[in-house]
Design an enzyme around this catalytic site. Sequence first.
Site, PDB file in Angstrom:
ATOM      1  N   ILE A 129     -44.478   9.266  61.358  1.00 12.53           N
ATOM      2  CA  ILE A 129     -43.212   9.029  62.021  1.00 12.53           C
ATOM      3  C   ILE A 129     -42.702   8.184  61.383  1.00 12.53           C
ATOM      4  CG2 ILE A 129     -43.932   9.942  64.248  1.00 12.53           C
ATOM      5  CD1 ILE A 129     -44.248   7.051  65.053  1.00 12.53           C
ATOM      6  N   GLY A 130     -43.035   7.304  60.373  1.00 10.80           N
ATOM      7  CA  GLY A 130     -42.016   6.455  59.719  1.00 10.80           C
ATOM      8  C   GLY A 130     -42.833   5.564  58.711  1.00 10.80           C
TER       9      GLY A 130
ATOM     10  N   PHE B  14     -45.184  -2.089  53.432  1.00  6.33           N
ATOM     11  CA  PHE B  14     -46.705  -1.740  52.901  1.00  6.33           C
ATOM     12  C   PHE B  14     -47.302  -0.706  54.124  1.00  6.33           C
ATOM     13  CE2 PHE B  14     -47.526  -5.267  55.347  1.00  6.33           C
ATOM     14  CZ  PHE B  14     -46.559  -6.305  54.862  1.00  6.33           C
TER      15      PHE B  14
ATOM     16  N   LYS C  95     -47.693   2.427  56.808  1.00  5.52           N
ATOM     17  CA  LYS C  95     -47.383   3.814  57.410  1.00  5.52           C
ATOM     18  C   LYS C  95     -47.605   3.791  58.932  1.00  5.52           C
ATOM     19  CE  LYS C  95     -48.741   7.102  54.718  1.00  5.52           C
ATOM     20  NZ  LYS C  95     -49.565   8.445  54.182  1.00  5.52           N
ATOM     21  N   VAL C  96     -46.656   4.532  59.566  1.00  2.00           N
ATOM     22  CA  VAL C  96     -46.915   4.843  61.046  1.00  2.00           C
ATOM     23  C   VAL C  96     -46.913   6.287  61.486  1.00  2.00           C
ATOM     24  CG1 VAL C  96     -45.851   4.295  63.190  1.00  2.00           C
ATOM     25  CG2 VAL C  96     -45.467   2.658  61.282  1.00  2.00           C
TER      26      VAL C  96
ATOM     27  N   ASP D  51     -37.538 -11.279  61.965  1.00  2.00           N
ATOM     28  CA  ASP D  51     -36.949 -10.008  61.166  1.00  2.00           C
ATOM     29  C   ASP D  51     -36.529  -9.280  62.344  1.00  2.00           C
ATOM     30  OD1 ASP D  51     -38.308  -7.239  59.222  1.00  2.00           O
ATOM     31  OD2 ASP D  51     -36.541  -8.095  59.363  1.00  2.00           O
TER      32      ASP D  51
END
Length: 379
Positions: free
Chosen positions: A18-19, A23, A25-26, A146
């Site tokens: 999903i995104g 570094f 990955k989801v 962030d």
Amino acid sequence: MSSQYSELRGLYHLRETIGSGGFAKVKLAYHSLTGEKVAVKIMDKKSLGEDLPRVKTEIEAMKALCHQHICKMFQVIETDERFYMILEFFSGVIIKYKTLHYCPEGELFDYIVSKDRLQEDEARIFFRQIVSAIAYIHNMGYAHRDLKPENLLLDEDQNMKLIDFGLCAKPKDLQLSGITNQTEIGGMDNCLFTCCGSPAYAAPELISGKKYLGSETFIEPRKDFLYISALPEIMADLWSMGVLLYALLCGHLPFDDDKLPQFGKYDAPNWLSEESKELIASMLVIDPKRRITVQQLLNHPWLMKGFNVPVEWQSKYKRCVDEDCITEMSVYYGKTKQEMEQQITEWKFDYLTATYFLLLEKKMNGRPVRLLQKHRQRS
Ligand SMILES: CN(C)C[C@H]1CC[C@H](N2C(=O)NCc3cnc4ccc(-c5cc(Cl)c(O)c(Cl)c5)cc4c32)CC1
């Protein structure tokens, strides 16, 4: 799914990505015992390189931070090659012009901003939730570092959820260990300058390349919370919140390549109310020592308008465990309720922790407090 995620087999059913960012990955996944959706953040140790210690800080932060406006972590799985963080999933719907928009992947929050600006009362609802989350993490001794629309998701009840603590810092440790009594954040100075978030949202002191004094703003160790609100990383979050509020109200960013943050000059649209302009100006202050603190935001007149109560920053999560979930799990695992409660309250962020939290989510969403498949059946 290829065998490369074999550590998750039987525990989670992995679905599409999903995104991805940096570094990580989801992926969307389903927790096998409850059927609840989760987001799995997968980080490859090889590609992390010298950033590996930052993931440890991120994981410790996610374990410590338990708040209604912060993405919840349910489980951590570490193998030789990877870290898996099992996280709360958000289906992400936004009420806009009184219709529901399902946001596919990508930043839900950005969708709001890119389509239009929010009215002041709408922006206030979101901003109060952002202030609640930041006041909580600052009180826990963390700085996010962030803050940007991409890291603020909406859940199905249009509640804001802060994500991605990949750049967070725990400056209080540094401060308590005396590191910040030196002229620069010992060991953090290059990290701060190299790993501050996105330039458009980063405070000028982070991107100006000047070394700033950690202990210049000596903090009186007081009893009430936020005695650490004067630490540089903490104050950098306040700048980012000013950029966020500007983006919410104006639909675009205050700074870009020709309007650089260091000079602090930005255009405040004339249709902005005076109160909104003043609030934004109190956060977009170049000198971090003169910037408003999150404590001052809690009962700031702009945030109180229409609410008349300060922002509630404490966590609404109770530490005591839910009886129904303990009962269901004790039956499922063939243990007494005492044994089950004893094991769960060790909060190891293992599969038991995840199963407990996800069973609790089912209960909160009015679904039966039941575990799906029998333990003995191998799927
Ligand atoms: C750095 N950014 C670009 C990466 C994208 C990755 C996909 C995300 N996402 C969607 O785009 N839409 C659907 C969606 C639904 N549920 C989510 C739950 C948790 C997280 C999550 C939580 C933490 Cl704590 C974290 O660290 C990270 Cl990286 C992600 C993301 C979700 C999500 C948004 C950020």
